[in-house]
Design an enzyme around this catalytic site. Structure first.
Site, PDB file in Angstrom:
ATOM      1  CB  ALA A  91      -0.896  -0.001   1.230  1.00 47.43           C
ATOM      2  CE  LYS A  92       5.363   4.836  -0.172  1.00 48.74           C
ATOM      3  NZ  LYS A  92       6.475   3.971   0.254  1.00 48.74           N
TER       4      LYS A  92
END
Ligand code: NAD
Length: 426
Positions: free
Chosen positions: A115-116
């Site tokens: 994720a980011k």
């Protein structure tokens, strides 16, 4: 069924590390003969969230910021990835960085997806009070996304331990728990892990030693050049020197320093602490950052930023091994040049994965409520980095490709195989 693979992107030297990363993904998917459905699945992020974050500024006005969280994949476990606060943050950048995290976690065999996230803002123009409000409101907006078993943020560009503490506290207030494991990269006092700060540089040192061994070079006889003297570069240089490697060149944004007889890292550290720059260090010659990368040495560690090794300077490099401390320091166009020259490249998704590995240790410690000694953290990190290095090396050998493609093949295969066993719900 007809495949919808893209041909690997034409090799250009465009200054876009994310396109470089996707070019390698396409290439690895082809090598693996990845089924089209799985290919489509792995390309598409699971979730992409854009959220408006209104806050009352110190002058009483309301300002609305835009925040993002992209979960690329959660097949291997809860998603993991940093939060970046910067004016040029975009959803596209988040998508690419989230995918990068998926591959990195798979390479080091930790049970996380990728994720980011981030907020489009200029933290330098915000007061501490405004930064805290922004972080807390962003966290509240994403309460259904974040969670120790769902999605776990960490620091990234312009975010730090304090920001993680605010995320953890906001989430905990809403869930009426002390949810330490909802973020990593926390202050030690809140459940951070010993060894986290040095973990990326330590991992860089470990895989560099393994690569030297493959090349039959003893650390005592080896020379190294490190570009970047921040968290990753300075720790890498120090730990490589402790292993007997002679550090002949160092560089930061101010320029490079060179001494063929070797630099004393302790003296450089002391000079750097006083001057906040490497240039001017008295026991060395000043050189440009371009020349630094082209010094003759056994090991080159780019640990500053992306796109440092391109098709333009790759032909002039005179190292035997490159360990990518930074994310994306080599463009896709430089890959074949380095391969032709016989330079062994330990790719970023393996080389700098020590940080996320110790973040995983932090999450484990928080969930069990039992904290490990520094020695235990470092020993476990060493085991995982060595296993990952051997596994990548094995895949590269099996498919007769570079370590970089070997790492992508390993990662994609792992996520695709897990997807096959889990199946598609619905
Ligand atoms: P940092 O901000 O602490 O240090 C960056 C260093 O690079 C500084 O010494 C700076 O002077 C130097 N630098 C910047 N621009 C430069 C230029 N044009 N030429 C030469 N030097 C330049 O950052 P960091 O945390 O050490 O991260 C470095 C790289 O490693 C980044 O690519 C980051 O994404 C990657 N990385 C960091 C971690 C981590 O745990 N910190 C983990 C994985 C990957």
């Amino acid at each position: 069924m007809e495949h919808t693979y893209k041909e690997p992107a034409p090799i250009t030297d465009k200054e876009n590390p994310f396109e470089s990363m996707m070019a390698r993904f396409e290439h690895a998917a082809q090598i693996l003969g990845l089924e089209d459905g799985a290919y489509q699945y792995l390309k598409s992020p699971v979730k992409q969230i854009i959220t408006s974050i209104p806050i009352i500024m110190d002058n009483g006005s309301i300002q609305v910021f835009e925040g993002y969280r992209v979960i690329h994949n959660d097949i291997l476990g809860p998603s993991k990835g940093g939060l970046r606060f910067a004016p040029d943050v975009t959803l596209d950048e988040m998508k690419a960085l989230a995918a990068w995290m998926t591959w990195k976690c798979a390479v080091v065999n930790i049970p996380f997806g990728g994720a980011k996230g981030g907020i489009k803002c200029d933290p330098a123009k915000l007061s501490l009070n405004e930064l805290e409000k922004l972080t807390r409101r962003f966290t509240a907006n994403l309460l259904d996304i974040f969670g120790p078993e769902r999605d776990i943020p960490a620091p990234d560009m312009n975010t730090n331990e304090q920001v993680m503490a605010w995320v953890m506290d906001t989430y905990s207030m809403h869930t009426k728990t002390t949810a330490r494991a909802v973020v990593t990269g926390k202050p030690l006092i809140l459940g951070g892990s010993l060894g986290r700060r040095e973990a990326t540089g330590r991992g860089v040192m470990m895989v560099s030693i393994a690569a030297l061994k493959k090349k039959g070079i003893s650390p005592d006889a080896a020379t190294a050049v490190v570009q970047g003297f921040g968290n990753v570069g300075s720790v890498s240089a120090q730990l490589l020197a402790e292993k007997g490697i002679k550090i002949i060149g160092l560089g930061d944004i101010s320029g490079g320093i060179y001494n063929s007889r070797g630099l004393s890292i302790a003296q450089v550290m002391e000079y750097f602490t006083r001057n906040r720059a490497l240039t001017g260090f008295p026991e060395a010659e000043s050189i440009s950052n371009e020349d630094l990368l082209e010094l003759q040495c056994d090991l080159l560690v780019p640990a500053a930023k992306e796109d440092q090794i391109t098709k333009h300077n790759a032909p002039r490099l005179r190292c035997k091994i490159i360990t990518e401390g930074a994310n994306g320091p080599t463009t896709a166009a430089a890959d074949p040049i380095l391969e032709d020259k016989g330079i062994l490249v330990v790719p970023d998704i393996l080389a700098n994965a020590g940080g996320v590995t110790v973040s995983y240790f932090e999450w484990v410690q928080d969930r069990t409520g039992y904290f490990w000694s520094l020695d235990k953290v470092n020993k476990r990190l060493e085991r995982m980095m060595h296993e990952a290095f051997d596994n990548v090396y094995h895949h590269a050998g099996t498919y007769k490709v570079s370590l970089r493609l070997g790492a992508y093949v390993l990662a994609i295969n792992k996520v695709a195989s897990t997807l096959k066993i889990r199946g598609i719900y619905g």
